[in-house]
Design an enzyme around this catalytic site. Structure first.
Site, PDB file in Angstrom:
ATOM      1  N   GLY A   2       0.822  -1.204   0.000  1.00 56.34           N
ATOM      2  CA  GLY A   2       0.000   0.000   0.000  1.00 56.34           C
ATOM      3  C   GLY A   2       0.851   1.247   0.000  1.00 56.34           C
TER       4      GLY A   2
ATOM      5  N   PHE B 261       1.649   4.904   2.036  1.00 55.39           N
ATOM      6  CA  PHE B 261       1.427   5.608   3.304  1.00 55.39           C
ATOM      7  C   PHE B 261       0.754   6.962   3.105  1.00 55.39           C
ATOM      8  CE2 PHE B 261       6.271   5.897   2.830  1.00 55.39           C
ATOM      9  CZ  PHE B 261       6.257   7.061   2.077  1.00 55.39           C
TER      10      PHE B 261
ATOM     11  N   HIS C  41      11.952  12.443   6.447  1.00 57.59           N
ATOM     12  CA  HIS C  41      12.889  13.443   5.915  1.00 57.59           C
ATOM     13  C   HIS C  41      12.828  13.570   4.390  1.00 57.59           C
ATOM     14  CE1 HIS C  41      16.734  10.838   4.962  1.00 57.59           C
ATOM     15  NE2 HIS C  41      15.646  10.306   4.446  1.00 57.59           N
TER      16      HIS C  41
END
Length: 365
Positions: free
Chosen positions: A255, A257, A275
């Site tokens: 999937g 995020f 980051h």
């Protein structure tokens, strides 16, 4: 394969003390030397980078694995010009990468040993990325990035970093190999600094092929893990989990995020994920994690935290790297606190390690 075999590490306070002494000696040297000389040393840093890259790319450290050789012998082994090779060796001997004996033969120093392809702590792949012509071009666009606040990679390639890597297999392989090295540099120090055994279910968000998750599970025999990644990445994790002996306690879930993450984890680990992204996207990722985790859950960010003040720290250079590559950023503790607040989370503590990364622990707000 024991990924969790954590060798002894000196205490963080000892490492920080050594770093302070090293920094003080550097500043003392700069005070003694004339300012133009100091500036020239800074400005020629790129020469050193390309010299280390060239020696590594040619395979000189591997050629010297069996012992000292003359420049002519090395050149013959690596397929290079003997005079050019001698110039390169002499320059890098001045930087303690090689050592020249009284008989004119060159040998590896401790630093040079770390450039061997077969060294346990080899940084060869990282050097090959830093000096790669494509990466060199991106850093050549730093002026553009500083002037605009935008990625020089995107300006040069007309693509995002991730799309560029997807379309350029050779560059992507160099990058992925380098990221594997950085992961290895992080895993040991993080496992030595933080106790994961208290979590029943650990979700590794964007965990690549699962090396960190496998190492955590080896040290947390009562925990189970969920590796969450883009579907094309997941097949690479299967063999690793089997080799690590944790396959019966792991689940791979595909999937993005940016849409959602697996629910009901006790701990959500995000290593070098946040980051990569500017504030808006970073907050979106963290909000999705907050939406999935129970109120008593933990978010564990593994990132290079920028310290306050003007002391030397690798995170300040990584901050520029993120600017030119992805438009992302490294952050200070205060910036992480603000970021987490916007995502419905609260920074609870920052756990330093002896490596370049810290572990930022957050709870529900």
């Amino acid at each position: 394969m024991d990924l969790a075999a954590v060798r002894w590490f000196p205490p963080v306070r000892v490492v920080r003390a050594v770093e302070l002494v090293r920094s003080a000696l550097t500043k003392l040297t700069q005070l003694i030397a004339p300012s133009p000389v100091n500036v020239l040393e800074l400005a020629t840093g790129s020469w050193v980078t390309q010299a280390v890259y060239t020696a590594t790319k040619l395979g000189i450290p591997d050629a010297l694995a069996g012992g000292p050789l003359t420049a002519e012998e090395i050149a013959e082994k690596v397929g290079a010009d003997s005079d050019g090779t001698h110039r390169l060796l002499r320059a890098l001997a001045a930087k303690s990468v090689f050592r020249e004996g009284g008989d004119g033969r060159f040998e590896l120093t401790a630093m040079g040993q770390s450039l061997r392809s077969d060294a346990a702590d080899s940084v060869r792949p990282l050097v090959l990325m830093i000096g790669h012509p494509a990466h060199w071009e991106h850093w050549g666009g730093l002026l553009y990035s500083v002037q605009t606040g935008k990625s020089s990679l995107e300006q040069l390639r007309g693509l995002s970093a991730f799309d560029f890597f997807e379309e350029n297999e050779e560059v992507a392989q160099v990058f992925n190999d380098a990221m594997t090295v950085t992961s290895e540099m992080v895993i040991g120090p993080v496992l030595a600094a933080y106790d994961f055994t208290k979590y029943r279910t650990i979700v590794d968000v964007g965990g690549g092929h699962g090396r960190l998750l496998a190492a955590i599970l080896q040290q947390s025999p009562d925990s189970r893990g969920v590796l969450f990644e883009l579907p094309p990445v997941l097949p690479g994790a299967c063999d690793l989990f089997v080799d690590a002996g944790v396959a019966d306690r792991t689940e791979a879930v595909g999937g993005s995020f940016f849409e959602s993450v697996p629910a009901d984890g006790d701990a959500y680990v995000l290593k070098n994920i946040v980051h990569d992204w500017p504030e808006e996207q970073a907050i979106e990722i963290l909000r999705n994690v907050r939406a999935a985790m129970p109120d008593e859950g933990r978010v564990l960010l593994i990132e290079a935290v920028i310290p306050e003040g003007n002391g030397e720290h690798v995170s300040k250079w990584l901050n520029l790297e993120m600017l030119i590559q992805t438009g992302g950023r490294e952050r200070t503790v205060g910036q992480y606190s603000d970021l987490l607040e916007h995502a419905g989370l609260k920074l609870s503590r920052v756990v330093p390690t002896i490596g370049p990364a810290s572990l930022i622990e957050a709870i529900a707000r």
